[in-house]
Design a protein around this motif. Sequence first.
Motif, PDB file in Angstrom:
ATOM      1  N   SER A   1       1.102   4.832   1.047  1.00 27.66           N
ATOM      2  CA  SER A   1       0.407   5.667   2.026  1.00 27.66           C
ATOM      3  C   SER A   1       1.382   6.564   2.764  1.00 27.66           C
ATOM      4  O   SER A   1       2.541   6.225   2.955  1.00 27.66           O
ATOM      5  N   HIS A   2       0.878   7.722   3.170  1.00 28.97           N
ATOM      6  CA  HIS A   2       1.688   8.656   3.953  1.00 28.97           C
ATOM      7  C   HIS A   2       1.494   8.446   5.448  1.00 28.97           C
ATOM      8  O   HIS A   2       2.155   9.088   6.257  1.00 28.97           O
ATOM      9  N   ARG A   3       0.591   7.585   5.848  1.00 30.38           N
ATOM     10  CA  ARG A   3       0.228   7.479   7.260  1.00 30.38           C
ATOM     11  C   ARG A   3       1.245   6.662   8.051  1.00 30.38           C
ATOM     12  O   ARG A   3       1.878   5.743   7.522  1.00 30.38           O
TER      13      ARG A   3
ATOM     14  N   THR B   1       3.006   9.557  -2.336  1.00 35.41           N
ATOM     15  CA  THR B   1       1.758  10.314  -2.207  1.00 35.41           C
ATOM     16  C   THR B   1       1.978  11.802  -2.452  1.00 35.41           C
ATOM     17  O   THR B   1       1.030  12.535  -2.689  1.00 35.41           O
TER      18      THR B   1
ATOM     19  N   GLU C   1       5.481   5.393   2.534  1.00 36.19           N
ATOM     20  CA  GLU C   1       5.937   6.612   1.869  1.00 36.19           C
ATOM     21  C   GLU C   1       7.450   6.536   1.759  1.00 36.19           C
ATOM     22  O   GLU C   1       8.155   6.757   2.745  1.00 36.19           O
TER      23      GLU C   1
ATOM     24  N   VAL D   1       0.836  -1.200   0.000  1.00 34.18           N
ATOM     25  CA  VAL D   1       0.000   0.000   0.000  1.00 34.18           C
ATOM     26  C   VAL D   1       0.871   1.250   0.000  1.00 34.18           C
ATOM     27  O   VAL D   1       1.799   1.375   0.794  1.00 34.18           O
TER      28      VAL D   1
ATOM     29  N   GLY E   1      -6.875  11.617   0.258  1.00 32.04           N
ATOM     30  CA  GLY E   1      -5.623  12.291   0.535  1.00 32.04           C
ATOM     31  C   GLY E   1      -5.617  13.733   0.087  1.00 32.04           C
ATOM     32  O   GLY E   1      -5.099  14.617   0.776  1.00 32.04           O
TER      33      GLY E   1
ATOM     34  N   SER F   1       1.326   2.929   8.093  1.00 33.00           N
ATOM     35  CA  SER F   1       1.743   2.293   6.848  1.00 33.00           C
ATOM     36  C   SER F   1       3.229   2.503   6.610  1.00 33.00           C
ATOM     37  O   SER F   1       3.681   2.722   5.500  1.00 33.00           O
TER      38      SER F   1
END
Length: 318
Positions: A26-28, A99, A72, A24, A131, A31
Motif C-alpha cells: 500500500s502507498h498509504r 504500487t 510502499e 499489505v 488506487g 500502511s
Amino acid sequence: MGAVIPHSTSLFNAITLCLRRDGVVSHRAESGWEVDADAACDFISQIGAFVRGAATAGFFPDVLELRIVGAEPFARVDALEKILRCGANSKLLGHVWTTGAWAISAQLARAVLDRLKDTMHAITLHIGADGMGEFGLAPLDLLLRTIRENRLGAVIECCIRPGSRLPLEFLGSEIVNNNSTFVRIVPPARPADMPADDSEYFLEVPQPYDRCAERLSLTVLPNGDVYPCLRSIGIDAMKLGSLSQQSVEEILQRARNSQPLARLRTEGPAHLFELAQAAGEWTAGSRFVDSCQLHTNLLTRASIGRHGLFAPPQMRGE
C-alpha cells in the motif's frame, strides 16, 4: 538480468521480507514500514550466512530471490537500498513490490532506479481499481517505461474483487503489451467485505492440482517471525519459528521435517478440503476465492481443530 524461474524441487523458492506484519502492499501512510533497515539486514544476513555456508540442496534454488513486500518500499529509498545491498552481499536477487504511486515524474523514477538497478532484477507493480482511480494511469505507465529502460523484469499484479473492473486502459496500453510483461490477476488477500450474493466469484471446491510448491517462500515478518508464505501470516499452525529466537538452520530443519507442510507443497489444500467434508465440517456456505483462502478458513475454524484435522505438525524422526 534474466528472469528467475523457481526450482520446483526446492522447499522454498525465495526469501520474502515483509516491511509490515500484514504484508499489505500500500502507498498509504497508515500502511508504513514496521521494521528498520538495520533489523531487516540482520535477518537477511542470518539467512545469507546459512545459504553461503551450508548445503542448501532441497531448501532453496541455486538462484535465489529476495522479495521486498508490504507498505510502499520506495517510500524510504535510503533504507530500501541498504536492505537490497545487504541481500546482494549474500548473492540474493532483489525483487520489489510497489504500487507505483511514488513515480510522479520521469526524473524521479529514473533517479531511483538508476540508484537501485544493480541490486534488483525485477519489480512487481501491484495495482487495483481503487488506487488507479485515485492516482490515474500516468505514474504506472511512467514507471513501467523506466523499468524497461533499465532492463529490469516487470510483473503486473492486478487485485480485483466483486464489482471491480480490470484496469483495461492500463493493461491495453502499448508499454504493457509486449512479450516481456507478466500479468497476474489475483483476489484480495483479505476479502472480508465481499458481498454475500456474489456467488460466481467464489469457488465451490478447490482446484485439485493447485499445489503450494511454487508459492512457498521463507517469509520473514518485522519481528523476525517466519512463515512459509504470505497468506499464512498470523496463523499459529503455520508459523515455523522466529529469527529473533532461533537459528536459520533450526527453522529450516523444522520446515523440512514437517509432514503437513510437505503435503501442502506437493498437493495443495485440496486434501484438507476432502478431510473436512468427510468429517462433516464443510458446508456450501463456507466460501473461498482461492486455495489459499480455503486453507486459511480451515486452519482458523476451531470446530475442525477439535476433530484432529489440524493437530500440531508431526515431525519426522520424533
